[in-house]
Write a protein that holds these residues in place. Structure first.
Motif, mmCIF file in Angstrom:
data_model
loop_
_atom_site.group_PDB
_atom_site.id
_atom_site.type_symbol
_atom_site.label_atom_id
_atom_site.label_comp_id
_atom_site.label_asym_id
_atom_site.label_seq_id
_atom_site.Cartn_x
_atom_site.Cartn_y
_atom_site.Cartn_z
ATOM 1 N N MET A 19 2.426 0.089 -2.431
ATOM 2 C CA MET A 19 2.626 0.851 -1.194
ATOM 3 C C MET A 19 2.565 2.355 -1.441
ATOM 4 O O MET A 19 2.014 3.094 -0.625
ATOM 5 C CB MET A 19 3.924 0.443 -0.525
ATOM 6 N N ILE A 20 3.109 2.796 -2.558
ATOM 7 C CA ILE A 20 3.021 4.223 -2.901
ATOM 8 C C ILE A 20 1.545 4.617 -3.028
ATOM 9 O O ILE A 20 1.121 5.644 -2.494
ATOM 10 C CB ILE A 20 3.805 4.533 -4.198
ATOM 11 N N ARG A 21 0.773 3.804 -3.704
ATOM 12 C CA ARG A 21 -0.665 4.087 -3.864
ATOM 13 C C ARG A 21 -1.356 4.153 -2.501
ATOM 14 O O ARG A 21 -2.154 5.047 -2.245
ATOM 15 C CB ARG A 21 -1.334 3.008 -4.711
ATOM 16 N N TYR A 22 -1.064 3.177 -1.659
ATOM 17 C CA TYR A 22 -1.700 3.126 -0.345
ATOM 18 C C TYR A 22 -1.305 4.330 0.517
ATOM 19 O O TYR A 22 -2.170 4.988 1.109
ATOM 20 C CB TYR A 22 -1.329 1.818 0.365
ATOM 21 N N ILE A 23 -0.019 4.622 0.571
ATOM 22 C CA ILE A 23 0.455 5.747 1.381
ATOM 23 C C ILE A 23 -0.155 7.046 0.882
ATOM 24 O O ILE A 23 -0.597 7.890 1.670
ATOM 25 C CB ILE A 23 2.002 5.814 1.388
ATOM 26 N N TYR A 24 -0.202 7.219 -0.419
ATOM 27 C CA TYR A 24 -0.772 8.433 -1.001
ATOM 28 C C TYR A 24 -2.230 8.600 -0.568
ATOM 29 O O TYR A 24 -2.638 9.668 -0.100
ATOM 30 C CB TYR A 24 -0.674 8.391 -2.522
ATOM 31 N N LYS A 25 -3.000 7.552 -0.725
ATOM 32 C CA LYS A 25 -4.425 7.614 -0.408
ATOM 33 C C LYS A 25 -4.654 7.832 1.089
ATOM 34 O O LYS A 25 -5.418 8.713 1.478
ATOM 35 C CB LYS A 25 -5.111 6.322 -0.868
ATOM 36 N N LYS A 26 -4.006 7.033 1.911
ATOM 37 C CA LYS A 26 -4.250 7.093 3.353
ATOM 38 C C LYS A 26 -3.686 8.347 4.000
ATOM 39 O O LYS A 26 -4.234 8.836 4.986
ATOM 40 C CB LYS A 26 -3.679 5.855 4.054
ATOM 41 N N LYS B 16 -0.368 -4.214 8.260
ATOM 42 C CA LYS B 16 -1.722 -4.751 8.402
ATOM 43 C C LYS B 16 -2.447 -4.785 7.055
ATOM 44 O O LYS B 16 -3.054 -5.792 6.697
ATOM 45 C CB LYS B 16 -2.503 -3.906 9.412
ATOM 46 N N LYS B 17 -2.373 -3.700 6.308
ATOM 47 C CA LYS B 17 -3.081 -3.608 5.037
ATOM 48 C C LYS B 17 -2.618 -4.678 4.044
ATOM 49 O O LYS B 17 -3.416 -5.292 3.340
ATOM 50 C CB LYS B 17 -2.881 -2.209 4.419
ATOM 51 N N PHE B 18 -1.303 -4.902 3.989
ATOM 52 C CA PHE B 18 -0.749 -5.830 3.008
ATOM 53 C C PHE B 18 -0.437 -7.206 3.587
ATOM 54 O O PHE B 18 0.102 -8.060 2.895
ATOM 55 C CB PHE B 18 0.512 -5.225 2.368
ATOM 56 N N ASP B 19 -0.775 -7.403 4.868
ATOM 57 C CA ASP B 19 -0.524 -8.682 5.539
ATOM 58 C C ASP B 19 0.938 -9.105 5.382
ATOM 59 O O ASP B 19 1.250 -10.195 4.908
ATOM 60 C CB ASP B 19 -1.462 -9.763 5.004
ATOM 61 N N LYS C 62 7.411 6.955 13.706
ATOM 62 C CA LYS C 62 7.821 7.703 12.514
ATOM 63 C C LYS C 62 6.740 7.499 11.459
ATOM 64 O O LYS C 62 6.404 6.376 11.103
ATOM 65 C CB LYS C 62 9.145 7.177 11.977
ATOM 66 N N ARG C 63 6.228 8.607 10.985
ATOM 67 C CA ARG C 63 5.236 8.487 9.920
ATOM 68 C C ARG C 63 5.950 8.333 8.588
ATOM 69 O O ARG C 63 7.075 8.805 8.397
ATOM 70 C CB ARG C 63 4.277 9.672 9.909
ATOM 71 N N ILE C 64 5.284 7.668 7.672
ATOM 72 C CA ILE C 64 5.833 7.410 6.348
ATOM 73 C C ILE C 64 5.266 8.481 5.406
ATOM 74 O O ILE C 64 4.052 8.650 5.313
ATOM 75 C CB ILE C 64 5.435 6.012 5.829
ATOM 76 N N VAL C 65 6.160 9.178 4.712
ATOM 77 C CA VAL C 65 5.770 10.264 3.823
ATOM 78 C C VAL C 65 6.381 10.012 2.443
ATOM 79 O O VAL C 65 7.558 9.649 2.340
ATOM 80 C CB VAL C 65 6.272 11.621 4.374
ATOM 81 N N LEU C 66 5.590 10.220 1.407
ATOM 82 C CA LEU C 66 6.098 10.074 0.041
ATOM 83 C C LEU C 66 6.970 11.271 -0.329
ATOM 84 O O LEU C 66 6.669 12.404 0.035
ATOM 85 C CB LEU C 66 4.945 9.960 -0.951
ATOM 86 N N THR C 67 8.017 10.998 -1.076
ATOM 87 C CA THR C 67 8.881 12.062 -1.591
ATOM 88 C C THR C 67 8.298 12.612 -2.888
ATOM 89 O O THR C 67 7.359 12.031 -3.460
ATOM 90 C CB THR C 67 10.291 11.524 -1.885
ATOM 91 N N GLN C 68 8.872 13.687 -3.387
ATOM 92 C CA GLN C 68 8.442 14.247 -4.666
ATOM 93 C C GLN C 68 8.635 13.220 -5.787
ATOM 94 O O GLN C 68 7.809 13.125 -6.701
ATOM 95 C CB GLN C 68 9.222 15.538 -4.989
ATOM 96 N N ARG D 2 3.705 8.190 -8.976
ATOM 97 C CA ARG D 2 2.365 7.719 -8.646
ATOM 98 C C ARG D 2 1.413 7.832 -9.840
ATOM 99 O O ARG D 2 0.644 6.909 -10.122
ATOM 100 C CB ARG D 2 1.803 8.490 -7.463
ATOM 101 N N LYS D 3 1.475 8.909 -10.556
ATOM 102 C CA LYS D 3 0.586 9.091 -11.709
ATOM 103 C C LYS D 3 0.870 8.050 -12.788
ATOM 104 O O LYS D 3 -0.046 7.495 -13.387
ATOM 105 C CB LYS D 3 0.737 10.504 -12.269
ATOM 106 N N ILE D 4 2.141 7.784 -13.015
ATOM 107 C CA ILE D 4 2.539 6.763 -13.993
ATOM 108 C C ILE D 4 2.082 5.387 -13.515
ATOM 109 O O ILE D 4 1.536 4.588 -14.286
ATOM 110 C CB ILE D 4 4.066 6.788 -14.208
ATOM 111 N N ILE D 5 2.297 5.131 -12.243
ATOM 112 C CA ILE D 5 1.918 3.853 -11.632
ATOM 113 C C ILE D 5 0.419 3.614 -11.793
ATOM 114 O O ILE D 5 -0.012 2.520 -12.168
ATOM 115 C CB ILE D 5 2.308 3.844 -10.135
ATOM 116 N N GLU D 6 -0.374 4.635 -11.506
ATOM 117 C CA GLU D 6 -1.838 4.506 -11.619
ATOM 118 C C GLU D 6 -2.235 4.087 -13.030
ATOM 119 O O GLU D 6 -3.091 3.222 -13.207
ATOM 120 C CB GLU D 6 -2.530 5.820 -11.248
ATOM 121 N N LYS D 7 -1.600 4.686 -14.029
ATOM 122 C CA LYS D 7 -1.917 4.352 -15.419
ATOM 123 C C LYS D 7 -1.516 2.913 -15.745
ATOM 124 O O LYS D 7 -2.264 2.183 -16.409
ATOM 125 C CB LYS D 7 -1.225 5.321 -16.370
#
Length: 143
Positions: free
Chosen positions: A37-44, A57-60, A91-97, A103-108
């Motif tokens: 979800m962090i990856r998706y929110i970041y990208k979108k 919807k994205k994750f069914d 309410k929009r969903i926003v990632l925190t610091q 996110r960078k660690i997650i991507e790796k």
């Protein structure tokens, strides 16, 4: 392998990927689902505001499950929900610091896991697998 083993095979692969990611990211205090979800929110969020319904919807995922996941993410300071000017109900969903740093660690970690899963598999086979999985998913969508 028999053709009627497809459901079991997909289920096992899905469980292995989920478990593998959960193990890798547990030390950071997040789950594999939260990572996705962090990856998706970041990208979108680079393109548009992201709302709970977009993630559902994205994750069914059903609304009740989504609410629980978002509550946990908010409690763990991974997301914030912010009002938007055009509609006070949304309410929009926003990632925190904290989430942005993770996110960078997650991507790796996800890249390492996917690389491991795709060892000895040709790129064309992977493309075909994704294409077939997407078709099967579309066939199973509620209409």
């Amino acid at each position: 392998m028999q053709i009627d083993d497809i459901g079991r095979s997909v289920h096992i692969l899905s469980r292995q990927l989920k478990r593998g990611l959960d193990i890798k990211v547990a030390k950071y205090g997040v789950t594999g689902v939260q990572c996705d979800m962090i990856r998706y929110i970041y990208k979108k969020s680079k393109e548009k505001n992201v709302f709970a319904r977009d993630i559902e919807k994205k994750f069914d995922i059903r609304r009740a499950s989504m609410a629980g996941i978002l509550q946990n993410m908010e409690k763990n300071e991974l997301i914030k929900r912010e009002d938007i000017d055009s509609d006070g109900r949304l309410k929009r969903i926003v990632l925190t610091q904290k989430a942005l740093k993770l996110r960078k660690i997650i991507e790796k970690e996800i890249a390492k896991l996917e690389d491991k899963a795709m060892q000895n598999i040709e790129e064309e086979e992977i493309r075909k697998f994704i294409e077939i999985a997407e078709k099967m998913s579309k066939n199973l969508e509620d209409k």
